[in-house]
Every structure is written in C-alpha cells, then in structure tokens.
Motif scaffolding. Structure first.
Motif, PDB file in Angstrom:
ATOM      1  N   UNK A  24      51.452  24.165 -15.350  1.00  0.00           N
ATOM      2  CA  UNK A  24      52.360  25.263 -15.667  1.00  0.00           C
ATOM      3  C   UNK A  24      52.702  26.078 -14.428  1.00  0.00           C
ATOM      4  N   UNK A  25      53.829  26.769 -14.531  1.00  0.00           N
ATOM      5  CA  UNK A  25      54.278  27.643 -13.448  1.00  0.00           C
ATOM      6  C   UNK A  25      54.781  28.952 -14.041  1.00  0.00           C
ATOM      7  N   UNK A  26      54.745  29.982 -13.258  1.00  0.00           N
ATOM      8  CA  UNK A  26      55.340  31.259 -13.632  1.00  0.00           C
ATOM      9  C   UNK A  26      54.824  31.828 -14.940  1.00  0.00           C
ATOM     10  N   UNK A  27      55.774  32.210 -15.804  1.00  0.00           N
ATOM     11  CA  UNK A  27      55.435  32.848 -17.073  1.00  0.00           C
ATOM     12  C   UNK A  27      54.641  31.932 -17.990  1.00  0.00           C
ATOM     13  N   UNK A  28      54.928  30.658 -17.956  1.00  0.00           N
ATOM     14  CA  UNK A  28      54.187  29.713 -18.791  1.00  0.00           C
ATOM     15  C   UNK A  28      52.722  29.676 -18.378  1.00  0.00           C
ATOM     16  N   UNK A  29      52.466  29.722 -17.092  1.00  0.00           N
ATOM     17  CA  UNK A  29      51.080  29.733 -16.606  1.00  0.00           C
ATOM     18  C   UNK A  29      50.380  31.018 -17.035  1.00  0.00           C
ATOM     19  N   UNK A  30      51.085  32.147 -16.937  1.00  0.00           N
ATOM     20  CA  UNK A  30      50.516  33.423 -17.376  1.00  0.00           C
ATOM     21  C   UNK A  30      50.232  33.403 -18.874  1.00  0.00           C
ATOM     22  N   UNK A  31      51.135  32.831 -19.652  1.00  0.00           N
ATOM     23  CA  UNK A  31      50.959  32.754 -21.097  1.00  0.00           C
ATOM     24  C   UNK A  31      49.728  31.923 -21.440  1.00  0.00           C
ATOM     25  N   UNK A  32      49.598  30.767 -20.810  1.00  0.00           N
ATOM     26  CA  UNK A  32      48.448  29.902 -21.070  1.00  0.00           C
ATOM     27  C   UNK A  32      47.135  30.566 -20.636  1.00  0.00           C
ATOM     28  N   UNK A  33      47.164  31.256 -19.508  1.00  0.00           N
ATOM     29  CA  UNK A  33      45.969  31.931 -19.018  1.00  0.00           C
ATOM     30  C   UNK A  33      45.567  33.049 -19.978  1.00  0.00           C
ATOM     31  N   UNK A  34      46.535  33.790 -20.494  1.00  0.00           N
ATOM     32  CA  UNK A  34      46.249  34.831 -21.480  1.00  0.00           C
ATOM     33  C   UNK A  34      45.700  34.243 -22.772  1.00  0.00           C
ATOM     34  N   UNK A  35      46.294  33.134 -23.202  1.00  0.00           N
ATOM     35  CA  UNK A  35      45.829  32.445 -24.403  1.00  0.00           C
ATOM     36  C   UNK A  35      44.393  31.971 -24.203  1.00  0.00           C
ATOM     37  N   UNK A  36      44.098  31.495 -23.011  1.00  0.00           N
ATOM     38  CA  UNK A  36      42.740  31.018 -22.681  1.00  0.00           C
ATOM     39  C   UNK A  36      41.741  32.158 -22.804  1.00  0.00           C
ATOM     40  N   UNK A  37      42.131  33.347 -22.355  1.00  0.00           N
ATOM     41  CA  UNK A  37      41.257  34.515 -22.463  1.00  0.00           C
ATOM     42  C   UNK A  37      40.986  34.868 -23.928  1.00  0.00           C
ATOM     43  N   UNK A  38      42.013  34.773 -24.771  1.00  0.00           N
ATOM     44  CA  UNK A  38      41.833  35.046 -26.197  1.00  0.00           C
ATOM     45  C   UNK A  38      40.900  34.020 -26.839  1.00  0.00           C
ATOM     46  N   UNK A  39      40.990  32.787 -26.374  1.00  0.00           N
ATOM     47  CA  UNK A  39      40.152  31.725 -26.943  1.00  0.00           C
ATOM     48  C   UNK A  39      38.669  31.956 -26.673  1.00  0.00           C
ATOM     49  N   UNK A  40      38.353  32.621 -25.571  1.00  0.00           N
ATOM     50  CA  UNK A  40      36.950  32.914 -25.260  1.00  0.00           C
ATOM     51  C   UNK A  40      36.336  33.734 -26.399  1.00  0.00           C
ATOM     52  N   UNK A  41      37.099  34.715 -26.894  1.00  0.00           N
ATOM     53  CA  UNK A  41      36.610  35.533 -28.008  1.00  0.00           C
ATOM     54  C   UNK A  41      36.392  34.709 -29.267  1.00  0.00           C
ATOM     55  N   UNK A  42      37.308  33.782 -29.537  1.00  0.00           N
ATOM     56  CA  UNK A  42      37.174  32.913 -30.708  1.00  0.00           C
ATOM     57  C   UNK A  42      35.945  32.023 -30.564  1.00  0.00           C
ATOM     58  N   UNK A  43      35.754  31.476 -29.380  1.00  0.00           N
ATOM     59  CA  UNK A  43      34.599  30.612 -29.147  1.00  0.00           C
ATOM     60  C   UNK A  43      33.294  31.391 -29.297  1.00  0.00           C
ATOM     61  N   UNK A  44      33.262  32.603 -28.752  1.00  0.00           N
ATOM     62  CA  UNK A  44      32.047  33.412 -28.833  1.00  0.00           C
ATOM     63  C   UNK A  44      31.736  33.810 -30.270  1.00  0.00           C
ATOM     64  N   UNK A  45      32.772  33.994 -31.089  1.00  0.00           N
ATOM     65  CA  UNK A  45      32.541  34.365 -32.488  1.00  0.00           C
ATOM     66  C   UNK A  45      32.181  33.150 -33.342  1.00  0.00           C
ATOM     67  N   UNK A  46      32.368  31.975 -32.758  1.00  0.00           N
ATOM     68  CA  UNK A  46      32.064  30.708 -33.428  1.00  0.00           C
ATOM     69  C   UNK A  46      32.869  30.538 -34.716  1.00  0.00           C
ATOM     70  N   UNK A  47      34.085  31.039 -34.688  1.00  0.00           N
ATOM     71  CA  UNK A  47      34.989  30.928 -35.830  1.00  0.00           C
ATOM     72  C   UNK A  47      35.329  29.465 -36.084  1.00  0.00           C
ATOM     73  N   UNK A  48      35.291  29.063 -37.339  1.00  0.00           N
ATOM     74  CA  UNK A  48      35.641  27.703 -37.765  1.00  0.00           C
ATOM     75  C   UNK A  48      34.829  26.643 -37.019  1.00  0.00           C
ATOM     76  N   UNK A  49      33.587  26.908 -36.782  1.00  0.00           N
ATOM     77  CA  UNK A  49      32.737  26.011 -35.992  1.00  0.00           C
ATOM     78  C   UNK A  49      32.656  24.609 -36.587  1.00  0.00           C
ATOM     79  N   UNK A  50      32.807  24.497 -37.893  1.00  0.00           N
ATOM     80  CA  UNK A  50      32.704  23.170 -38.522  1.00  0.00           C
ATOM     81  C   UNK A  50      33.847  22.230 -38.117  1.00  0.00           C
ATOM     82  N   UNK A  51      34.945  22.777 -37.559  1.00  0.00           N
ATOM     83  CA  UNK A  51      36.078  21.941 -37.159  1.00  0.00           C
ATOM     84  C   UNK A  51      36.077  21.609 -35.661  1.00  0.00           C
ATOM     85  N   UNK A  52      35.141  22.209 -34.952  1.00  0.00           N
ATOM     86  CA  UNK A  52      35.149  22.054 -33.501  1.00  0.00           C
ATOM     87  C   UNK A  52      34.879  20.613 -33.084  1.00  0.00           C
TER      88      UNK A  52
END
Length: 164
Positions: free
Chosen positions: A125-153
């Motif tokens: 990715x480049x530019x805004x798309x890279x920023x969007x993915x990086x922000x999404x990645x940060x949000x995913x850390x919270x989901x992973x830490x909460x272990x939400x929907x762990x049975x589907x992982x």
C-alpha cells in the motif's frame, strides 16, 4: 608456388575489380558479427518463449558487440517494459489474493487471519491506503487482546485452507 601465387592474385583481383561488392572482413569483424547475430537471435527466441530476463541478457550482449545499435536498444527497451509489466501484474495478483482472503477472514471473524493478512498488505500500500491499513491494524490489536470470536480464529489462514 605457382598455385599459391595464382590463388593470391585472384583473391587480390576480386577485392579490387570495379563494380564488385566486396565484404572484406577481418576475422575479428566476422566474430563480432557472429556474436551480435547470435545474441540477437537468442534474444528473439527467448522473447518468443516469454523468457524476458534471458532475452534481455542476450540483447545486452548484442549491444556490447555493436554499441548504439538501434535494434538491440529497442529490443532491450521492449524486454524491460515486458519485465516491468509482468512484475506489476504479479504484484496486483498478489494484492487481489490478499484482499479476497482479508474479506473472507473478516466475514468469518477470523481476526488472527485478518491481522496477518493486513500485515501482508501493508507493504504493497501507499499513501492513504497504507495509513488506513495501519489504523485498521491498530484496531485489530484490541480485538485480538479481547479474544473476541476466538472460536473462529485461524480457520481462513490455516495451512490446510488454500489461499483464494
């Protein structure tokens, strides 16, 4: 001595007779011509087989034999274009595959796979798309830490599940 002299005289005459076209090449010129022709022919053969890297090597060899040769220069430019075109197509195919996997993983709530796939997409990715993915990645850390929907992982990205 008589035959050698006659042969030498005839060869000398052939080179100076008016109206005759003489291709008086030295051995070095003939070798250069052969090396150029061989390299160009090999280049065309490999290009026809879509082996653009090998074709490029041979066209560059031809150019070494005849610097500034228009045919070799054009052939090199064509091979470089085809190589770059194929490289970009391969990158786009990889990105398309990763995006399809990302969508499937998000639909099935496989957050480990989503995170891994985002990590694989970020370098493309480049530019805004890279920023969007990086922000999404940060949000995913919270989901992973909460272990939400762990049975589907790890169902979509598992080694048993082929990439889409």
């Amino acid at each position: 001595m008589g035959k050698q002299w006659l042969l030498g005289s005839l060869l000398g005459l052939a080179m100076v007779l008016p109206g005759t076209v003489v291709l008086a090449q030295t051995e070095a010129q003939a070798e250069t011509e052969d090396a150029y022709t061989n390299a160009m022919n090999l280049g065309y053969t490999y290009a026809n087989e879509f082996d653009y890297q090998t074709a490029l090597v041979n066209f560059r060899r031809a150019l070494e034999e005849r610097p500034k040769d228009e045919y070799a220069i054009n052939a090199i430019a064509n091979m470089e274009y085809y190589i770059e075109r194929d490289r970009l197509a391969a990158i786009q195919a990889e990105v398309d595959t990763l995006q399809a996997r990302l969508n499937l993983a998000a639909e099935t709530k496989d957050w480990v796979c989503v995170t891994a796939t985002v990590d694989e997409l970020i370098p493309y990715a480049e530019g805004l798309e890279k920023e969007r993915l990086t922000g999404y990645r940060s949000q995913l850390i919270g989901v992973l830490e909460s272990r939400t929907d762990i049975e589907f992982w790890s169902t979509v990205c598992s080694p048993d599940q082929p990439l889409i």
